[in-house]
Design a protein around this motif. Sequence first.
Motif, PDB file in Angstrom:
ATOM      1  N   VAL A  12      36.528  30.340  54.062  1.00 43.44           N
ATOM      2  CA  VAL A  12      35.398  31.275  54.184  1.00 43.44           C
ATOM      3  C   VAL A  12      35.420  32.292  53.044  1.00 43.44           C
ATOM      4  CG1 VAL A  12      34.407  33.109  55.604  1.00 43.44           C
ATOM      5  CG2 VAL A  12      35.180  30.986  56.673  1.00 43.44           C
ATOM      6  N   LEU A  13      36.611  32.820  52.733  1.00 44.43           N
ATOM      7  CA  LEU A  13      36.716  33.795  51.644  1.00 44.43           C
ATOM      8  C   LEU A  13      36.323  33.184  50.307  1.00 44.43           C
ATOM      9  CD1 LEU A  13      40.068  35.564  52.608  1.00 44.43           C
ATOM     10  CD2 LEU A  13      37.808  36.632  52.556  1.00 44.43           C
ATOM     11  N   ILE A  14      36.747  31.951  50.062  1.00 43.92           N
ATOM     12  CA  ILE A  14      36.461  31.300  48.773  1.00 43.92           C
ATOM     13  C   ILE A  14      34.982  30.934  48.659  1.00 43.92           C
ATOM     14  CG2 ILE A  14      36.879  29.222  47.408  1.00 43.92           C
ATOM     15  CD1 ILE A  14      39.767  29.276  48.338  1.00 43.92           C
ATOM     16  N   ILE A  15      34.407  30.392  49.737  1.00 44.26           N
ATOM     17  CA  ILE A  15      33.038  29.888  49.662  1.00 44.26           C
ATOM     18  C   ILE A  15      32.007  31.006  49.803  1.00 44.26           C
ATOM     19  CG2 ILE A  15      31.333  28.416  50.819  1.00 44.26           C
ATOM     20  CD1 ILE A  15      33.566  26.498  51.512  1.00 44.26           C
ATOM     21  N   TYR A  16      32.233  31.946  50.710  1.00 46.73           N
ATOM     22  CA  TYR A  16      31.205  32.950  51.005  1.00 46.73           C
ATOM     23  C   TYR A  16      31.464  34.300  50.342  1.00 46.73           C
ATOM     24  CZ  TYR A  16      27.943  35.854  53.632  1.00 46.73           C
ATOM     25  OH  TYR A  16      26.940  36.726  53.969  1.00 46.73           O
ATOM     26  N   PHE A  17      32.650  34.877  50.574  1.00 49.31           N
ATOM     27  CA  PHE A  17      32.892  36.261  50.151  1.00 49.31           C
ATOM     28  C   PHE A  17      33.226  36.385  48.661  1.00 49.31           C
ATOM     29  CE2 PHE A  17      33.563  36.561  54.731  1.00 49.31           C
ATOM     30  CZ  PHE A  17      32.834  37.699  55.039  1.00 49.31           C
ATOM     31  N   ALA A  18      34.020  35.466  48.117  1.00 44.06           N
ATOM     32  CA  ALA A  18      34.427  35.579  46.719  1.00 44.06           C
ATOM     33  C   ALA A  18      33.237  35.558  45.750  1.00 44.06           C
ATOM     34  CB  ALA A  18      35.428  34.484  46.375  1.00 44.06           C
ATOM     35  N   PRO A  19      32.266  34.635  45.889  1.00 42.87           N
ATOM     36  CA  PRO A  19      31.130  34.653  44.950  1.00 42.87           C
ATOM     37  C   PRO A  19      30.255  35.889  45.084  1.00 42.87           C
ATOM     38  CG  PRO A  19      31.307  32.527  46.075  1.00 42.87           C
ATOM     39  CD  PRO A  19      32.206  33.482  46.806  1.00 42.87           C
ATOM     40  N   ARG A  20      30.193  36.486  46.294  1.00 43.26           N
ATOM     41  CA  ARG A  20      29.291  37.609  46.522  1.00 43.26           C
ATOM     42  C   ARG A  20      29.934  38.970  46.247  1.00 43.26           C
ATOM     43  NH1 ARG A  20      28.006  33.475  49.712  1.00 43.26           N
ATOM     44  NH2 ARG A  20      25.815  33.045  50.204  1.00 43.26           N
ATOM     45  N   GLY A  21      31.197  39.133  46.653  1.00 42.89           N
ATOM     46  CA  GLY A  21      31.797  40.451  46.517  1.00 42.89           C
ATOM     47  C   GLY A  21      33.178  40.476  45.914  1.00 42.89           C
ATOM     48  N   GLY A  22      33.638  39.342  45.403  1.00 47.06           N
ATOM     49  CA  GLY A  22      34.981  39.284  44.851  1.00 47.06           C
ATOM     50  C   GLY A  22      35.197  40.183  43.659  1.00 47.06           C
ATOM     51  N   ARG A  23      34.145  40.363  42.847  1.00 46.06           N
ATOM     52  CA  ARG A  23      34.287  41.182  41.643  1.00 46.06           C
ATOM     53  C   ARG A  23      34.245  42.673  41.951  1.00 46.06           C
ATOM     54  NH1 ARG A  23      30.276  37.958  37.427  1.00 46.06           N
ATOM     55  NH2 ARG A  23      31.217  35.889  37.706  1.00 46.06           N
ATOM     56  N   LYS A  24      33.808  43.039  43.160  1.00 47.98           N
ATOM     57  CA  LYS A  24      33.738  44.444  43.543  1.00 47.98           C
ATOM     58  C   LYS A  24      34.793  44.825  44.567  1.00 47.98           C
ATOM     59  CE  LYS A  24      28.732  44.697  42.731  1.00 47.98           C
ATOM     60  NZ  LYS A  24      27.409  44.979  43.352  1.00 47.98           N
ATOM     61  N   ALA A  47      41.986  38.636  40.225  1.00 44.70           N
ATOM     62  CA  ALA A  47      42.249  40.015  40.635  1.00 44.70           C
ATOM     63  C   ALA A  47      42.793  40.845  39.484  1.00 44.70           C
ATOM     64  CB  ALA A  47      43.231  40.031  41.808  1.00 44.70           C
ATOM     65  N   LEU A  48      43.721  40.284  38.716  1.00 44.94           N
ATOM     66  CA  LEU A  48      44.301  41.006  37.589  1.00 44.94           C
ATOM     67  C   LEU A  48      43.275  41.244  36.495  1.00 44.94           C
ATOM     68  CD1 LEU A  48      47.767  39.224  37.259  1.00 44.94           C
ATOM     69  CD2 LEU A  48      47.369  41.566  38.006  1.00 44.94           C
ATOM     70  N   ASP A  49      42.326  40.327  36.346  1.00 46.02           N
ATOM     71  CA  ASP A  49      41.333  40.456  35.292  1.00 46.02           C
ATOM     72  C   ASP A  49      40.300  41.532  35.604  1.00 46.02           C
ATOM     73  OD1 ASP A  49      40.170  39.496  32.797  1.00 46.02           O
ATOM     74  OD2 ASP A  49      38.548  38.699  34.025  1.00 46.02           O
ATOM     75  N   LYS A  50      40.036  41.781  36.883  1.00 45.02           N
ATOM     76  CA  LYS A  50      38.955  42.680  37.268  1.00 45.02           C
ATOM     77  C   LYS A  50      39.419  44.059  37.744  1.00 45.02           C
ATOM     78  CE  LYS A  50      35.299  40.247  36.457  1.00 45.02           C
ATOM     79  NZ  LYS A  50      34.307  40.706  35.459  1.00 45.02           N
ATOM     80  N   PHE A  51      40.662  44.187  38.175  1.00 40.20           N
ATOM     81  CA  PHE A  51      41.080  45.422  38.819  1.00 40.20           C
ATOM     82  C   PHE A  51      42.348  45.969  38.183  1.00 40.20           C
ATOM     83  CE2 PHE A  51      38.855  42.837  42.002  1.00 40.20           C
ATOM     84  CZ  PHE A  51      37.802  43.681  42.312  1.00 40.20           C
TER      85      PHE A  51
END
Length: 348
Positions: free
Chosen positions: A160-172, A235-239
């Motif tokens: 669920v995290l990979i398919i739904y949440f990561a594309p929508r809010g993973g970068r934030k 995670a390391l690339d964005k935060f």
Amino acid sequence: MVVITDNVKGFILAVSSSAFIGSSFIIKKIGLKKAGESGLSAGSGGFSYLYEPLWWLGMITMIGGEVANFAAYAFAPAILVTPLGALSIIVSAVLAHFILSEKLHIFGIVGCILCVVGSTGIVLHAPKEREIHSVKEIWRLAIEPGFIVYTCIVVVLVVVLIIYFAPRGGRKQMLVYIAICSLMGSLTVMSVKAAAIAIKLTFSGTNQFKYVQTWVFISVVVVCCLVQLNYLNKALDKFNTAVVSPVYYVMFTIFTIVASTIMFKEWDSQDASNIVTELCGFVTILCGTFILHKTKDLGRNSSLSNLSSNEDPVLNNSNLELPKINRNNSCNSPTSTSKLRSCPSTPS
């Protein structure tokens, strides 16, 4: 002649492991930044970091740290080695401060301390592992209903995290990527433990690689590690590295202890005082994680504020005088803009 005891050897290996792992976060992030400048960044779904030598140097450093950590358990008890893993947080935070200029706010430091204290309390009072004589024993533990349910929950959450949440809010939302790494990490540790026991028993004279179960555990390790590395890179690339490291350590520790407790059923040997101490450790970790997550941008914002105030000539020049306006004869001022708009023309 000085004789080094096994505990001292384990201590040295554990500290070395933390130094290597903490440094690897910094080296990998430098490699990710360089790769992002020449291609699609990892946070955007790219894999250009695979061609960056610094990223591979970071990977080798991390592998060296994990090998040292694995060797430390051969010399010293887990109650000594595991808490020392928290030193990697300190190493990465200090190096990020000086090398990457990622400032850690004072509240972030408090959050790190809370995370370390809580994790140490949990590890010190965690139940001891049972003695295993065969990989088949671990397999029987892994296919019992309790651990099967836990594994299914982890797999569903990760999907669920990979398919739904990561594309929508993973970068934030940093916790999306870290949750994927930590959940998969708990399964990785259980499989790594099985593979390590198989290697140990094989060197002792009982070949464990003739069993299919050993290769199943090794396959799980490979798959889980690939998923972890992919989303840890994101995670390391964005935060901020100084925030990623402790949060990842905290969540990884929580899920690993939960998985180990369910699989090996070691809660039965715990008394009330140990259980309460572990619960207090969980609460402390949650508080530290909350502080880190909510204050991760304070250091950067304060730095930007100081930079803007130091570079703004209007704010810094206290002797700067504003032009005075003569209200009675403003139209006669040669610099008056109102003369162009509203001043009546005088006949010559």
